[in-house]
Design a protein around this motif. Structure first.
Motif, PDB file in Angstrom:
ATOM      1  N   LEU B 168       0.820  -1.216   0.000  1.00 41.29           N
ATOM      2  CA  LEU B 168       0.000   0.000   0.000  1.00 41.29           C
ATOM      3  C   LEU B 168       0.854   1.267   0.000  1.00 41.29           C
ATOM      4  O   LEU B 168       2.075   1.196  -0.142  1.00 41.29           O
ATOM      5  CB  LEU B 168      -0.926  -0.023   1.217  1.00 41.29           C
ATOM      6  CG  LEU B 168      -1.959  -1.146   1.228  1.00 41.29           C
ATOM      7  CD1 LEU B 168      -2.727  -1.158   2.547  1.00 41.29           C
ATOM      8  CD2 LEU B 168      -2.932  -1.010   0.064  1.00 41.29           C
ATOM      9  N   TRP B 169       0.189   2.430   0.156  1.00 42.13           N
ATOM     10  CA  TRP B 169       0.874   3.712  -0.033  1.00 42.13           C
ATOM     11  C   TRP B 169       0.402   4.735   0.997  1.00 42.13           C
ATOM     12  O   TRP B 169      -0.804   4.904   1.211  1.00 42.13           O
ATOM     13  CB  TRP B 169       0.586   4.254  -1.440  1.00 42.13           C
ATOM     14  CG  TRP B 169      -0.118   3.221  -2.256  1.00 42.13           C
ATOM     15  CD1 TRP B 169       0.461   2.259  -3.031  1.00 42.13           C
ATOM     16  CD2 TRP B 169      -1.529   2.969  -2.305  1.00 42.13           C
ATOM     17  NE1 TRP B 169      -0.506   1.442  -3.572  1.00 42.13           N
ATOM     18  CE2 TRP B 169      -1.733   1.844  -3.144  1.00 42.13           C
ATOM     19  CE3 TRP B 169      -2.642   3.587  -1.712  1.00 42.13           C
ATOM     20  CZ2 TRP B 169      -2.993   1.321  -3.414  1.00 42.13           C
ATOM     21  CZ3 TRP B 169      -3.912   3.072  -1.974  1.00 42.13           C
ATOM     22  CH2 TRP B 169      -4.074   1.945  -2.818  1.00 42.13           C
ATOM     23  N   ASP B 174      -4.130   5.937  -3.874  1.00 38.83           N
ATOM     24  CA  ASP B 174      -4.392   5.543  -5.250  1.00 38.83           C
ATOM     25  C   ASP B 174      -5.889   5.659  -5.560  1.00 38.83           C
ATOM     26  O   ASP B 174      -6.604   4.665  -5.643  1.00 38.83           O
ATOM     27  CB  ASP B 174      -3.881   4.116  -5.489  1.00 38.83           C
ATOM     28  CG  ASP B 174      -3.910   3.739  -6.962  1.00 38.83           C
ATOM     29  OD1 ASP B 174      -3.936   2.528  -7.263  1.00 38.83           O
ATOM     30  OD2 ASP B 174      -3.934   4.649  -7.810  1.00 38.83           O
ATOM     31  N   TYR B 175      -6.344   6.871  -5.715  1.00 32.40           N
ATOM     32  CA  TYR B 175      -7.745   7.134  -6.036  1.00 32.40           C
ATOM     33  C   TYR B 175      -7.936   7.274  -7.535  1.00 32.40           C
ATOM     34  O   TYR B 175      -7.003   7.611  -8.265  1.00 32.40           O
ATOM     35  CB  TYR B 175      -8.196   8.441  -5.382  1.00 32.40           C
ATOM     36  CG  TYR B 175      -8.365   8.393  -3.874  1.00 32.40           C
ATOM     37  CD1 TYR B 175      -8.395   9.578  -3.134  1.00 32.40           C
ATOM     38  CD2 TYR B 175      -8.496   7.199  -3.174  1.00 32.40           C
ATOM     39  CE1 TYR B 175      -8.561   9.570  -1.755  1.00 32.40           C
ATOM     40  CE2 TYR B 175      -8.654   7.179  -1.796  1.00 32.40           C
ATOM     41  CZ  TYR B 175      -8.688   8.367  -1.092  1.00 32.40           C
ATOM     42  OH  TYR B 175      -8.851   8.361   0.268  1.00 32.40           O
ATOM     43  N   THR B 179     -12.632  10.724  -7.763  1.00 31.52           N
ATOM     44  CA  THR B 179     -12.382  10.877  -6.324  1.00 31.52           C
ATOM     45  C   THR B 179     -11.292  11.924  -6.083  1.00 31.52           C
ATOM     46  O   THR B 179     -11.409  12.751  -5.180  1.00 31.52           O
ATOM     47  CB  THR B 179     -11.981   9.527  -5.698  1.00 31.52           C
ATOM     48  OG1 THR B 179     -12.930   8.540  -6.088  1.00 31.52           O
ATOM     49  CG2 THR B 179     -11.920   9.602  -4.185  1.00 31.52           C
ATOM     50  N   LYS B 183     -11.672  15.185  -3.822  1.00 35.48           N
ATOM     51  CA  LYS B 183     -10.844  15.253  -2.591  1.00 35.48           C
ATOM     52  C   LYS B 183      -9.381  15.474  -2.940  1.00 35.48           C
ATOM     53  O   LYS B 183      -8.533  14.613  -2.662  1.00 35.48           O
ATOM     54  CB  LYS B 183     -10.937  13.924  -1.835  1.00 35.48           C
ATOM     55  CG  LYS B 183     -12.303  13.547  -1.318  1.00 35.48           C
ATOM     56  CD  LYS B 183     -12.165  12.178  -0.624  1.00 35.48           C
ATOM     57  CE  LYS B 183     -13.332  11.843   0.253  1.00 35.48           C
ATOM     58  NZ  LYS B 183     -13.058  10.656   1.085  1.00 35.48           N
ATOM     59  N   GLU B 186      -6.847  15.090   0.036  1.00 35.29           N
ATOM     60  CA  GLU B 186      -6.843  13.950   0.968  1.00 35.29           C
ATOM     61  C   GLU B 186      -5.525  13.192   0.866  1.00 35.29           C
ATOM     62  O   GLU B 186      -5.040  12.902  -0.220  1.00 35.29           O
ATOM     63  CB  GLU B 186      -8.018  13.016   0.687  1.00 35.29           C
ATOM     64  CG  GLU B 186      -8.137  11.894   1.720  1.00 35.29           C
ATOM     65  CD  GLU B 186      -9.573  11.452   1.908  1.00 35.29           C
ATOM     66  OE1 GLU B 186     -10.284  12.073   2.707  1.00 35.29           O
ATOM     67  OE2 GLU B 186      -9.984  10.494   1.231  1.00 35.29           O
ATOM     68  N   ARG B 187      -4.962  12.870   2.025  1.00 34.67           N
ATOM     69  CA  ARG B 187      -3.723  12.110   2.076  1.00 34.67           C
ATOM     70  C   ARG B 187      -3.950  10.890   2.938  1.00 34.67           C
ATOM     71  O   ARG B 187      -4.659  10.951   3.937  1.00 34.67           O
ATOM     72  CB  ARG B 187      -2.583  12.956   2.695  1.00 34.67           C
ATOM     73  CG  ARG B 187      -2.215  14.212   1.897  1.00 34.67           C
ATOM     74  CD  ARG B 187      -1.554  13.875   0.587  1.00 34.67           C
ATOM     75  NE  ARG B 187      -1.289  15.057  -0.219  1.00 34.67           N
ATOM     76  CZ  ARG B 187      -2.097  15.512  -1.189  1.00 34.67           C
ATOM     77  NH1 ARG B 187      -3.224  14.890  -1.467  1.00 34.67           N
ATOM     78  NH2 ARG B 187      -1.746  16.593  -1.873  1.00 34.67           N
ATOM     79  N   ASN B 188      -3.352   9.789   2.569  1.00 26.87           N
ATOM     80  CA  ASN B 188      -3.495   8.605   3.401  1.00 26.87           C
ATOM     81  C   ASN B 188      -2.456   8.646   4.508  1.00 26.87           C
ATOM     82  O   ASN B 188      -1.259   8.480   4.263  1.00 26.87           O
ATOM     83  CB  ASN B 188      -3.347   7.325   2.578  1.00 26.87           C
ATOM     84  CG  ASN B 188      -3.620   6.089   3.425  1.00 26.87           C
ATOM     85  OD1 ASN B 188      -4.315   6.171   4.450  1.00 26.87           O
ATOM     86  ND2 ASN B 188      -3.090   4.947   3.037  1.00 26.87           N
ATOM     87  N   ARG B 190      -3.073   6.882   7.446  1.00 24.41           N
ATOM     88  CA  ARG B 190      -3.351   5.770   8.373  1.00 24.41           C
ATOM     89  C   ARG B 190      -2.440   4.585   8.105  1.00 24.41           C
ATOM     90  O   ARG B 190      -2.511   3.968   7.034  1.00 24.41           O
ATOM     91  CB  ARG B 190      -4.818   5.352   8.286  1.00 24.41           C
ATOM     92  CG  ARG B 190      -5.133   4.169   9.214  1.00 24.41           C
ATOM     93  CD  ARG B 190      -6.608   3.847   9.255  1.00 24.41           C
ATOM     94  NE  ARG B 190      -7.361   4.839   9.979  1.00 24.41           N
ATOM     95  CZ  ARG B 190      -8.274   5.634   9.447  1.00 24.41           C
ATOM     96  NH1 ARG B 190      -8.566   5.542   8.167  1.00 24.41           N
ATOM     97  NH2 ARG B 190      -8.896   6.520  10.180  1.00 24.41           N
TER      98      ARG B 190
END
Lengths: 358, 358
Positions: B168-169, B174-175, B179, B183, B186-188, B190
Motif C-alpha cells: 500500500l501507499w 491511489d484514487y 475521487t 478530494k 486527501e492524504r493517506n 493511516r
C-alpha cells in the motif's frame, strides 16, 4: 445508502454475567456505558448474588426469569455459561446490541487514548458494508479513506452492516492448543482498520466483543452448538463460532454485510489453556466438520428473512451433520426451538428483513 | 521461543522491475534496500532519451527499440506510452521473484519513525503461506506476534503458497480521477499494521505501484494489457492484471496478500488527464467485474498459461460485444503467452492445488 443515525436509545448493552462481582467490570466501563440501557443476564449456574454498582440504567435477568419466559418450550436450548447472554438478546426491544465478555475492560489505542468500543461498533453498524469487492484501503467510509482506483462505482453505496466483530488486546481469542503452546503470547498489535469480510468468505466470529443489528442478526445468534464438556472459559466453547457462521452465511444470502477489526477491548488474563486443553479437544475436532459444512450451505431463493434462512440451515444440519455427532442433532433442535422462541418472544422491534441487492 | 530468523535477502532470486520515462534519482533513497538486487528498467516513451541511473546499481535497461527487436511482431502486446510496459520486464527476467515499484515512490516511515524496508516485507509475505479458504480475524497468522484464532480449523492452517504480495501507499492515495477531483487534498495517513490474505472468490483492485510476486507461480498472468498510445483506455493496466491474476490464483489454489508494506507515494498525477484515460474504464468495469466474477476455468486448465489462454477466449466471446478493444485485448493476451513461452521455454508450471470444495 447513506449513513444511518443511531440514537443511544436504540442500543442495548447485553452482558452475560459469569462472575458474580461485576463492580470493577462495570466501573471500568462506566464512562462508556452510562448513557445506555444495560441488560445483565446472570449465568443460571451462578449461585452467588450479583454485585452491581449504582448509577446504571439496567435490568437484571436471572434463572427465574429465564425459566418463566422460556419455560418448558425447549429442552435443547441451554442458557448456562456464555450462552446466558442470548437471553438478553431475546428480551431486548432495541434495534442494536453490543455485547462484551465480563472479563474485558476498555483498551487503549496505539496513541495511548482510551478506545470507545461502543461508539466504534455503532459507527460500524451505521455505515455501509462493502462485501462484493475488496477495498484495499479497508473501510472506505472512515475519515481520511475512500474507495480506491478500480472499485466499481455501482458497488460504492454498499449494504447494511448486520454484525460488527471487534478484536482483543492482551489475551487474544486463540484456541486452547495455540495458547498452551505459547503461554506468554499476548496480542499487542493494534491494527487501525475496520473492513468488510467479503461475501462468500467465512470466518470465526468471537463472541467476546460484538455488536449487531438485532432485527437482521438476532434470530441467528443463539445457544446452539454446545460442547459436551462446555465450560466457563472461552477455550471450552465454540458456540459463538457456530452462530457466527450462521450469521455470515445468512448475510451473504440476504445481501447484508459483516465487518471485522476495530474496536479493540482489553481482555484480562484468565484461566489456564493447558488445563482447558486437558479437558477436551472436542471443539477443535468439531470445527473440521463445521467449517466445510457451512462452506457448502446453499440457501433457496424462497428464504427471504433471517428466520427463513435459519430453518433451511436446520434442515441441512439434520441432513448432513446430525449423524456425525449427537452435538449437531442437539444444535439443530436448539436452532429450531430458538426460531419459535424468537417469533414468540423476541421479535419486538420487527421481524426479519427482505433481501437487499448489492 | 527462539529469536526470529532473519528474512532471506533472495538477492540472486529476485529482480526489481521499474518502468520509467525519466531519470531514476529516486533510487538514491532506496539504495540501502535495493543496491544488492538486479534491476530491470523498462524505458517507456522516446527511446533516444538517455535514462540516468545512479552509480552502483546492477541493471539491464530496455527501451522501445529493444522491445521491438526482442519480440518482433509480438511486441504489439506491450503497451507504449504507459507504465503497463513494465510487464515486458517480467517476461525477460530470469528470476523466481519480481518486485515492481513506480519511480515516484519513496521510502516511507513506520509509526515509530523507522524507515520501512518494503522489499523485506514483500519477501516475508511471499515466503509465508496464504490462507484464502477461511478468514483469520487476526489477519496474517504467520506474522510475528500473530496466530490463528479460536475456531480456525487445524486442517486449514498449513495454508497455500503465496503468489502475490500487494503493498500500500502513504501520502498520495491511489484514487481514481473522480475521487481525486472531489478530494484533491486527501492524504493517506493511516498506517494499518496488517497483512491479510484476500479470500478465495473475492476480487480486488490491484495497484502496480508497490507489488511483489512469485514469477514462477503466476508470472504469465501478470500481463498489464493494452494501454496508452493508440488505445482507448489507460490506468487500468494493473486492474486488468489483478482481476486475471486473482481468478487464476483462486483456480490454482494460490494466495494473494495485501497490506504491508507501505511506500511513500509522492506524486499526484493530474486528475483531468487521469479522467480522460480512465473514463471508459469506469463504464467498462461495471461489465468487467460481473464477467470476472462469473468466469469458470475448466479442470483441464492445469497451468497458468492454459488458464490465461482460456480466459482470453472468454474475453473475446463475452466482452467483445462491449467494445472491439476487447477483441484486440484477447489477441494481445494470446500473443503475450506466446511471447512468454518463447522467452521462458523451460518455465516451471505450478500444479493445480485443490482447496476444500466451496
Amino acid at each position: 445508502m447513506s449513513q444511518t443515525n443511531i440514537g443511544d436509545d436504540e442500543v442495548d448493552i447485553v452482558i452475560g454475567a459469569l462472575h458474580a462481582d461485576l463492580t470493577s467490570f462495570l466501573n471500568e466501563w462506566r464512562p462508556l456505558f452510562s448513557r445506555f440501557h444495560l441488560i445483565i443476564v446472570k449465568d443460571p449456574d451462578l449461585k452467588e448474588e450479583l454485585k452491581i454498582p449504582e448509577g446504571f440504567n439496567l435490568h437484571v435477568y436471572t434463572k427465574s426469569d429465564i425459566d418463566r419466559v422460556v419455560g418448558l418450550s425447549s429442552t435443547a436450548i441451554n442458557f448456562s455459561g456464555y450462552s446466558c447472554r442470548y437471553f438478553g438478546y431475546l428480551v431486548s426491544r432495541k434495534k442494536y446490541i453490543f455485547s462484551v465478555d465480563d472479563d474485558c475492560i476498555p483498551a487503549k489505542d496505539n496513541k495511548g487514548l482510551s478506545v470507545d468500543a461502543v461508539d466504534q461498533h455503532i459507527t460500524n453498524l451505521a455505515t455501509p458494508a462493502t462485501p462484493f469487492f475488496f477495498n484495499t484501503l479497508y473501510d472506505p467510509f472512515c475519515k481520511g479513506a475512500d474507495f480506491v482506483r478500480g472499485y466499481p462505482f455501482s458497488l460504492r453505496s454498499g449494504v447494511t452492516c448486520a454484525l460488527s466483530c471487534g478484536l482483543w488486546l492482551n489475551l487474544a481469542d486463540h484456541d486452547a492448543p495455540t495458547q498452551a503452546l505459547k503461554p506468554g503470547h499476548r496480542n499487542s498489535r493494534y491494527v487501525d482498520a475496520v473492513l468488510t469480510v467479503p461475501a462468500g468468505a467465512l470466518m470465526p466470529v468471537s463472541g467476546v466483543n460484538i455488536a449487531f443489528n438485532r432485527e437482521l442478526a438476532g434470530p441467528a445468534l443463539f445457544p446452539g452448538l454446545r460442547l459436551a464438556a462446555e465450560g466457563k472459559l472461552r477455550w471450552e466453547t465454540v458456540e459463538d463460532i457456530w452462530c457466527g457462521l450462521c450469521v455470515k452465511v445468512i448475510c451473504d444470502h440476504l445481501g447484508h454485510g459483516v465487518k471485522t477489526g476495530l474496536p479493540y477491548v482489553w481482555r484480562n488474563d484468565r484461566g489456564n489453556a493447558i488445563e482447558s486443553l486437558k479437558k477436551e479437544w472436542e471443539g477443535v475436532k468439531l470445527m473440521e466438520e463445521v467449517v466445510p459444512f457451512f462452506q457448502s450451505v446453499r440457501l433457496s431463493q424462497a428464504a427471504v428473512t433471517t428466520e427463513d434462512c435459519m430453518l433451511e440451515i436446520v434442515a441441512l444440519v439434520k441432513e448432513r451433520l446430525a449423524a456425525l455427532d449427537p452435538v449437531f442433532a442437539r444444535a439443530a433442535q436448539a436452532m429450531a426451538d430458538w426460531i419459535k422462541l424468537w417469533k414468540a418472544v423476541g421479535s419486538g422491534s420487527g421481524s426479519g428483513s427482505s433481501p437487499s441487492n448489492g | 521461543m527462539a529469536g526470529t530468523p532473519a528474512t532471506p535477502l533472495l538477492k540472486d532470486e529476485l529482480d526489481i522491475v521499474i518502468p520509467t520515462i525519466r531519470n531514476l534519482d529516486f533510487l538514491e533513497m532506496w539504495r540501502p534496500f535495493f543496491q544488492q538486487y538486479h534491476l530491470i528498467i523498462v524505458q517507456d516513451g522516446d527511446p533516444s532519451k538517455t535514462i540516468r541511473v545512479p552509480d552502483g546499481f546492477d541493471y539491464e535497461l530496455y527501451n522501445r527499440n529493444d522491445i521491438n527487436r526482442i519480440l518482433g511482431p509480438k511486441a504489439s502486446c506491450i503497451s507504449f506510452k504507459d507504465s503497463a510496459c513494465r510487464c515486458f520486464g517480467y517476461m525477460v527476467s530470469k528470476k523466481k521473484y519480481i518486485y515492481t515499484i513506480d519511480d515516484d515512490c519513496f521510502v516511507a516511515k513506520d509509526p515509530s519513525g523507522k524507515d520501512i524496508n518494503a522489499l523485506e516485507q514483500h519477501i516475508k509475505n511471499l515466503l509465508t503461506p496464504s490462507t484464502p479458504f477461511f478468514f483469520n480475524t487476526l489477519y496474517d497468522p504467520y506474522r510475528d506476534g500473530a496466530d490463528f484464532v479460536r475456531g480456525y480449523p487445524f486442517s486449514l492452517r498449513e495454508g497455500v503458497p503465496t503468489a502475490v504480495s500487494h503493498g500500500l501507499w502513504l501520502n498520495i492515495p491511489d484514487y481514481d480521477a473522480p475521487t481525486q477531483l472531489v478530494k484533491p487534498r486527501e492524504r493517506n495517513t493511516r498506517y494499518v499494521d496488517a497483512v491479510m490474505t484476500i479470500p478465495k472468490g473475492t476480487l480486488f483492485p490491484m495497484c502496480g505501484m508497490n507489488l511483489g510476486f512469485n514469477r514462477e507461480l503466476i508470472g504469465p498472468a501478470m500481463y498489464f494489457g493494452l494501454m496508452g498510445d493508440g488505445q482507448p483506455i489507460g490506468r487500468y493496466d494493473d486492474m486488468w492484471a489483478g482481476w486475471c491474476t486473482k481468478l487464476i490464483c483462486d483456480h490454482m489454489g494460490l494466495g494473494i496478500k495485501t497490506g504491508l508494506p507501505y511506500i511513500w507515494h509522492s506524486k499526484a498525477s493530474n486528475p483531468f488527464v487521469n479522467l480522460k484515460k480512465e473514463y471508459k474504464g469506469i463504464y467498462w468495469q461495471e461489465e468487467l467485474i460481473p464477467f470476472f466474477q462469473s468466469v469458470i476455468l475448466p479442470k483441464e486448465c492445469t497451468t497458468v498459461q492454459k488458464c490465461y489462454i482460456e480466459l482470453s477466449k472468454q474475453v473475446r466471446a463475452k466482452l467483445g460485444k462491449i467494445d472491439e478493444y476487447f477483441i484486440k485485448l484477447a489477441d494481445a493476451m494470446v500473443t503475450w503467452i506466446e511471447a512468454w513461452d518463447e522467452l521462458n521455454p523451460s518455465g516451471a508450471s505450478a500444479e493445480v492445488r485443490n482447496g476444500p470444495a466451496k
